[in-house]
Structures are given as structure tokens and as C-alpha cells.
Write a protein that holds these residues in place. Structure first.
Motif, PDB file in Angstrom:
ATOM      1  N   VAL A 218      30.177  44.446  42.592  1.00  0.00           N
ATOM      2  CA  VAL A 218      31.176  44.075  43.095  1.00  0.00           C
ATOM      3  C   VAL A 218      31.244  42.677  43.941  1.00  0.00           C
ATOM      4  O   VAL A 218      30.425  42.548  44.909  1.00  0.00           O
ATOM      5  CB  VAL A 218      31.803  45.147  44.186  1.00  0.00           C
ATOM      6  CG1 VAL A 218      33.189  45.000  44.737  1.00  0.00           C
ATOM      7  CG2 VAL A 218      31.566  46.637  43.600  1.00  0.00           C
ATOM      8  N   ILE A 219      31.890  41.900  43.021  1.00  0.00           N
ATOM      9  CA  ILE A 219      31.923  40.448  43.442  1.00  0.00           C
ATOM     10  C   ILE A 219      33.202  39.967  44.311  1.00  0.00           C
ATOM     11  O   ILE A 219      34.231  40.342  43.735  1.00  0.00           O
ATOM     12  CB  ILE A 219      31.501  39.632  42.390  1.00  0.00           C
ATOM     13  CG1 ILE A 219      30.481  39.827  41.661  1.00  0.00           C
ATOM     14  CG2 ILE A 219      31.798  38.021  42.950  1.00  0.00           C
ATOM     15  CD1 ILE A 219      30.179  39.016  40.411  1.00  0.00           C
ATOM     16  N   MET A 220      33.039  39.873  45.723  1.00  0.00           N
ATOM     17  CA  MET A 220      34.332  39.744  46.574  1.00  0.00           C
ATOM     18  C   MET A 220      34.439  38.322  46.844  1.00  0.00           C
ATOM     19  O   MET A 220      33.731  37.445  47.349  1.00  0.00           O
ATOM     20  CB  MET A 220      34.220  40.626  47.804  1.00  0.00           C
ATOM     21  CG  MET A 220      34.159  42.024  47.395  1.00  0.00           C
ATOM     22  SD  MET A 220      33.341  43.188  48.684  1.00  0.00           S
ATOM     23  CE  MET A 220      31.683  42.785  48.429  1.00  0.00           C
ATOM     24  N   LEU A 221      35.765  37.754  46.419  1.00  0.00           N
ATOM     25  CA  LEU A 221      35.904  36.158  46.699  1.00  0.00           C
ATOM     26  C   LEU A 221      36.964  36.263  47.911  1.00  0.00           C
ATOM     27  O   LEU A 221      38.186  36.500  47.479  1.00  0.00           O
ATOM     28  CB  LEU A 221      36.457  35.355  45.561  1.00  0.00           C
ATOM     29  CG  LEU A 221      35.467  35.833  44.248  1.00  0.00           C
ATOM     30  CD1 LEU A 221      35.999  35.003  42.925  1.00  0.00           C
ATOM     31  CD2 LEU A 221      34.063  35.393  44.459  1.00  0.00           C
ATOM     32  N   GLY A 222      36.876  35.972  49.023  1.00  0.00           N
ATOM     33  CA  GLY A 222      37.862  35.733  49.884  1.00  0.00           C
ATOM     34  C   GLY A 222      37.947  34.508  50.819  1.00  0.00           C
ATOM     35  O   GLY A 222      36.890  33.923  51.195  1.00  0.00           O
ATOM     36  N   THR A 223      39.426  34.087  51.248  1.00  0.00           N
ATOM     37  CA  THR A 223      39.510  32.981  52.211  1.00  0.00           C
ATOM     38  C   THR A 223      40.196  33.595  53.143  1.00  0.00           C
ATOM     39  O   THR A 223      41.207  34.235  53.165  1.00  0.00           O
ATOM     40  CB  THR A 223      40.172  31.844  51.513  1.00  0.00           C
ATOM     41  OG1 THR A 223      41.442  32.316  50.869  1.00  0.00           O
ATOM     42  CG2 THR A 223      39.418  31.310  50.283  1.00  0.00           C
ATOM     43  N   LEU A 315      29.070  38.936  34.842  1.00  0.00           N
ATOM     44  CA  LEU A 315      30.394  38.960  34.552  1.00  0.00           C
ATOM     45  C   LEU A 315      30.754  39.731  33.120  1.00  0.00           C
ATOM     46  O   LEU A 315      31.678  40.263  32.691  1.00  0.00           O
ATOM     47  CB  LEU A 315      31.346  37.754  34.455  1.00  0.00           C
ATOM     48  CG  LEU A 315      32.804  37.756  34.567  1.00  0.00           C
ATOM     49  CD1 LEU A 315      33.307  38.936  35.693  1.00  0.00           C
ATOM     50  CD2 LEU A 315      33.508  36.659  34.842  1.00  0.00           C
ATOM     51  N   LYS A 316      29.521  39.492  32.323  1.00  0.00           N
ATOM     52  CA  LYS A 316      29.538  40.162  30.995  1.00  0.00           C
ATOM     53  C   LYS A 316      29.078  41.480  30.966  1.00  0.00           C
ATOM     54  O   LYS A 316      29.126  42.011  29.790  1.00  0.00           O
ATOM     55  CB  LYS A 316      28.710  39.069  30.093  1.00  0.00           C
ATOM     56  CG  LYS A 316      29.141  37.592  29.853  1.00  0.00           C
ATOM     57  CD  LYS A 316      28.358  36.954  28.603  1.00  0.00           C
ATOM     58  CE  LYS A 316      27.039  36.672  29.204  1.00  0.00           C
ATOM     59  NZ  LYS A 316      26.404  35.605  28.300  1.00  0.00           N
ATOM     60  N   LYS A 317      28.964  42.118  31.913  1.00  0.00           N
ATOM     61  CA  LYS A 317      28.614  43.530  31.987  1.00  0.00           C
ATOM     62  C   LYS A 317      29.880  44.202  32.143  1.00  0.00           C
ATOM     63  O   LYS A 317      30.595  43.966  33.280  1.00  0.00           O
ATOM     64  CB  LYS A 317      27.444  43.637  33.098  1.00  0.00           C
ATOM     65  CG  LYS A 317      25.963  43.126  32.632  1.00  0.00           C
ATOM     66  CD  LYS A 317      25.166  43.046  33.958  1.00  0.00           C
ATOM     67  CE  LYS A 317      23.761  42.541  33.561  1.00  0.00           C
ATOM     68  NZ  LYS A 317      22.695  42.589  34.463  1.00  0.00           N
ATOM     69  N   VAL A 322      35.325  41.803  39.625  1.00  0.00           N
ATOM     70  CA  VAL A 322      35.652  40.692  40.678  1.00  0.00           C
ATOM     71  C   VAL A 322      36.811  41.045  41.219  1.00  0.00           C
ATOM     72  O   VAL A 322      37.890  41.706  40.617  1.00  0.00           O
ATOM     73  CB  VAL A 322      35.603  39.431  39.759  1.00  0.00           C
ATOM     74  CG1 VAL A 322      35.995  38.225  40.616  1.00  0.00           C
ATOM     75  CG2 VAL A 322      34.507  39.140  39.239  1.00  0.00           C
ATOM     76  N   TYR A 323      37.036  40.820  42.466  1.00  0.00           N
ATOM     77  CA  TYR A 323      38.215  40.692  43.493  1.00  0.00           C
ATOM     78  C   TYR A 323      38.369  39.466  44.270  1.00  0.00           C
ATOM     79  O   TYR A 323      37.519  38.883  44.795  1.00  0.00           O
ATOM     80  CB  TYR A 323      38.031  42.033  44.385  1.00  0.00           C
ATOM     81  CG  TYR A 323      37.847  43.101  43.862  1.00  0.00           C
ATOM     82  CD1 TYR A 323      39.047  44.012  43.940  1.00  0.00           C
ATOM     83  CD2 TYR A 323      36.822  43.773  43.419  1.00  0.00           C
ATOM     84  CE1 TYR A 323      39.016  45.274  43.383  1.00  0.00           C
ATOM     85  CE2 TYR A 323      36.671  45.280  42.930  1.00  0.00           C
ATOM     86  CZ  TYR A 323      37.646  45.819  42.796  1.00  0.00           C
ATOM     87  OH  TYR A 323      37.815  47.135  42.131  1.00  0.00           O
ATOM     88  N   MET A 324      39.604  39.121  44.293  1.00  0.00           N
ATOM     89  CA  MET A 324      39.918  37.609  44.811  1.00  0.00           C
ATOM     90  C   MET A 324      40.876  37.992  45.603  1.00  0.00           C
ATOM     91  O   MET A 324      42.205  38.447  45.236  1.00  0.00           O
ATOM     92  CB  MET A 324      39.993  36.630  43.794  1.00  0.00           C
ATOM     93  CG  MET A 324      40.585  35.175  44.146  1.00  0.00           C
ATOM     94  SD  MET A 324      41.096  34.368  42.872  1.00  0.00           S
ATOM     95  CE  MET A 324      39.932  34.549  41.277  1.00  0.00           C
TER      96      MET A 324
END
Length: 367
Positions: A218-223, A315-317, A322-324
Motif C-alpha cells: 500500500v503506497i500512500m502519497l499525502g500532502t 506498481l506492475k504487481k 496506490v492512494y493519493m
């Protein structure tokens, strides 16, 4: 596609006649049927007249294909939406309201907890609406609701499923006329005192729901306050015990803020990393204090670029999500990184991203 043949033969006499039949390899002999019918056409064979009617059909013409139901990869079971609406909101009560940014931070961010008595059954990744007190001077009507991502797990900060938490930045700015303007709802919330009532609507949203797979990446991208849904994820992953969910995957959080005094929930996240160092990666992007090797300001996409190949391989799996969430400005920078990496593999990023979104693996909530 297999085909079935239905052939009908009628004879002018009551005596049976053997008719030689040759079938294609695409036709199953078990599907051939012969039945006596009235004359349709005379055919001569070995000096005798036969009346033959034949019909060829495919299975597609006789059996409609079953509709395949899409199975979501997210935790959608039991999700409730719009239980409370603006005309009949739930009236909660403020239990706690704490400023969580330093005194020298460029702006104030507050963490607040409201009692719900279990009446707002939300899931991690959902939002609630808040209707601020007062009348809108522009139209003389009550203020409209504002939506905020929920910052607590489904059982709440107190673990009793009776509270909901928000992460809110106080909005104050100077307009073109030089007049200071205060955001209606953000200032209402940041000024709340314990015991004060607040009108709540929702819960709403399914875009940001957590993955079902406890072994997912789980990749989390937050500002800024975009950290809210990720705090809800991470509490469930690392601070709670659930009979039906035990996280054993990889949670990778990228958090972008302007200064180190703006970092939100830093101590909580570092504690999570101590608990499960192999399952949690944490990267900050502090734009006013950090730079990369080229001397560029460290925005969230700048930090991600340092791990670009690793992120692309993940990301190829099919179990990477991904959550932004946060400021819309970060989306283009992240797209640019991904487009470059995809092109190196001969992949068009725009098309690939559409497929990821369709599979629930690329989730965006920006403003």
C-alpha cells in the motif's frame, strides 16, 4: 465456440433408412438429433426420396453467457453511505480538539475527536460532512456542508467504535482587496471547545477504501491534511488487533509538508515503524528545508523520484495499491514520473493508469 447441429429427417415410407452423416471436428456428435417431420424438400439418395430439414445453431444463440460480476479488491463489505443527510444531520459532540503543528508552522492544523455513540458506522478511507453553525450572509441560508476525510480507524481513537476524528487546517488568507478571509468551516472546527455540538452528515465515499488483501503493498502519497485517510489505514494496520485482518504486507508512506514543524502525527508513524520495521517505510518531503542532489526543493514527487525504479516495479504487481490524497498540484508531478518509467518499458502511462484505476489499484482524492 462449440456448435450444435439439429437435423430432422422424414421418410416417405414407414421403413427406416440409414443416412450417412459426416460431422465437422468442431461439432460434437452427441449434440446431433434426428426427428420425423413433414416433407420440406425432396432429396434423392440411392434412388429413394428423403425429406430433410436441418438447422445449425451455436451455443451462443441458445445459451446467453453468464454475466461476470466484478469482485472488488477493496474492503467494501458492510460499507454504509449517506446515513445522515444535511436536512437531518447527526448531532455529535466535541470530545477533544488539539493543535498538532508547531508554533512556527505556516498555518495551524488541529486534530479533533467527536462522539458518535456508534451511530455513524464508517470505514477507513471514507469521509464525513460537517455543517458549520451560522447563516451564510450571501444568501441568508444555513451554511452548506463541507467534506473532510476521516482520520481515525473504524473503531476510532478510543477503540470503542463510538467516535470519529478529523484532521483540519485552519484556512486564513488575504484576498485581492487586501481583506483577511477566514474559511467558514475550518475555523468553526478549529475553534471548537470540548462539549460543543457539531452537525455531521455521511459517511460517504468508496474511492479510498483499504485493500482487502492483508499482504498487499500500500503506497500512500499525502500532502498536509491529506494524511487523514492514511492515518486511519495505518492505525488499523499497526495499532489494532482484528480477528479477520492482520497486516503482513508493506505500507509505504510519503508525506509532503512545507516545514518540519508542519509534520503531522510524526511520533505515531515512527512508533509504527518501531513495531514492524519490515512492514512500514516512511519518507518525508519537507519542501522549505530539504533539497535533492540537484538542489531542487523536496516536494513529494521529488522524494518519490529517488525510488522511481523500485516504485515502478511494485506498481506492475497486481497486489500493489496506490492512494493519493491532498493538494492537486502533486498529481501532475507524480504522473510525469510514472510516464517516464512506463515509456522505458514501452508502456503508455495514461492507458496503464486507466487499467489500474479500473482494478482499484490507483486511487486519487485531491483538491
Amino acid at each position: 465456440m462449440a456448435a450444435s447441429v439439429s437435423a430432422v429427417v422424414s421418410l416417405p415410407s414407414s421403413k427406416s433408412t440409414i443416412v450417412s452423416t459426416r460431422t465437422s471436428s468442431l461439432i460434437s456428435p452427441e449434440r446431433l438429433t434426428f426427428t420425423k417431420v413433414p416433407h420440406y424438400k425432396n432429396v434423392s439418395t440411392s434412388g429413394r426420396l428423403l425429406s430433410i430439414r436441418a438447422q445449425i445453431t451455436t451455443e451462443a444463440e441458445t445459451e446467453a453467457p453468464a454475466k461476470v460480476e466484478k469482485i472488488s479488491k477493496k474492503q467494501e463489505e458492510g460499507v454504509v453511505t449517506n446515513k445522515y443527510k444535511p436536512k437531518e444531520p447527526y448531532v455529535g459532540r466535541c470530545l477533544l480538539n488539539t493543535k498538532i503543528t508547531g508554533d512556527d508552522a505556516p498555518g495551524e492544523t488541529w486534530h479533533m475527536v467527536f462522539s458518535t455513540e456508534g451511530e455513524i458506522p464508517y470505514k477507513e478511507g471514507q469521509s464525513i460532512g460537517v455543517v458549520p453553525d451560522g447563516i451564510d450572509p450571501k444568501n441568508g441560508k444555513p451554511h452548506k456542508l463541507r467534506l473532510y476525510s476521516i482520520a481515525s480507524s473504524a473503531i476510532g481513537d478510543f477503540g470503542d467504535s463510538k467516535t470519529v476524528s478529523l484532521c483540519v487546517k485552519r484556512l486564513v488568507y488575504t484576498n485581492d482587496q487586501g481583506v483577511e478571509v477566514k474559511g467558514v468551516c475550518s475555523n468553526f472546527l478549529c475553534d471548537l471547545k470540548p462539549g460543543a455540538e457539531v452537525q455531521i452528515t455521511g459517511p460517504v465515499g468508496k474511492e479510498m477504501l483499504m485493500p482487502k488483501d492483508p499482504n498487499a503493498t500500500v503506497i500512500m502519497l499525502g500532502t498536509g491534511t491529506g494524511i487523514a485517510p492514511f492515518r486511519s489505514f495505518l492505525w488499523k494496520m499497526f495499532f489494532e488487533k482484528h480477528d479477520d485482518y492482520e497486516f503482513n504486507g508493506l505500507a509505504w508512506l510519503f508525506l509532503g509538508v512545507p516545514t518540519s514543524s508542519s509534520l503531522l502525527y510524526k511520533e505515531e508513524f515512527e512508533k509504527m515503524k518501531e513495531l514492524k520495521p519490515d512492514n512500514f517505510r516512511l519518507d518525508f518531503a519537507v519542501s522549505r528545508e530539504q533539497t535533492n542532489d540537484k538542489g531542487e526543493k523536496m516536494y513529494i514527487q521529488t522524494r518519490m523520484a529517488q525510488y522511481d525504479r523500485e516504485l515502478w516495479e511494485l506498481l506492475k504487481k497486481d497486489n500493489t495499491f496506490v492512494y493519493m490524497c491532498g493538494l492537486k498540484g502533486m498529481e501532475k508531478g507524480i504522473d510525469d514520473i510514472m510516464a517516464t518509467l512506463a515509456a522505458e518499458d514501452g508502456i503508455e502511462w495514461a492507458t496503464y493508469k486507466k487499467q489500474l484505476k479500473k482494478e482499484g489499484q490507483w486511487n486519487v482524492e485531491v483538491y
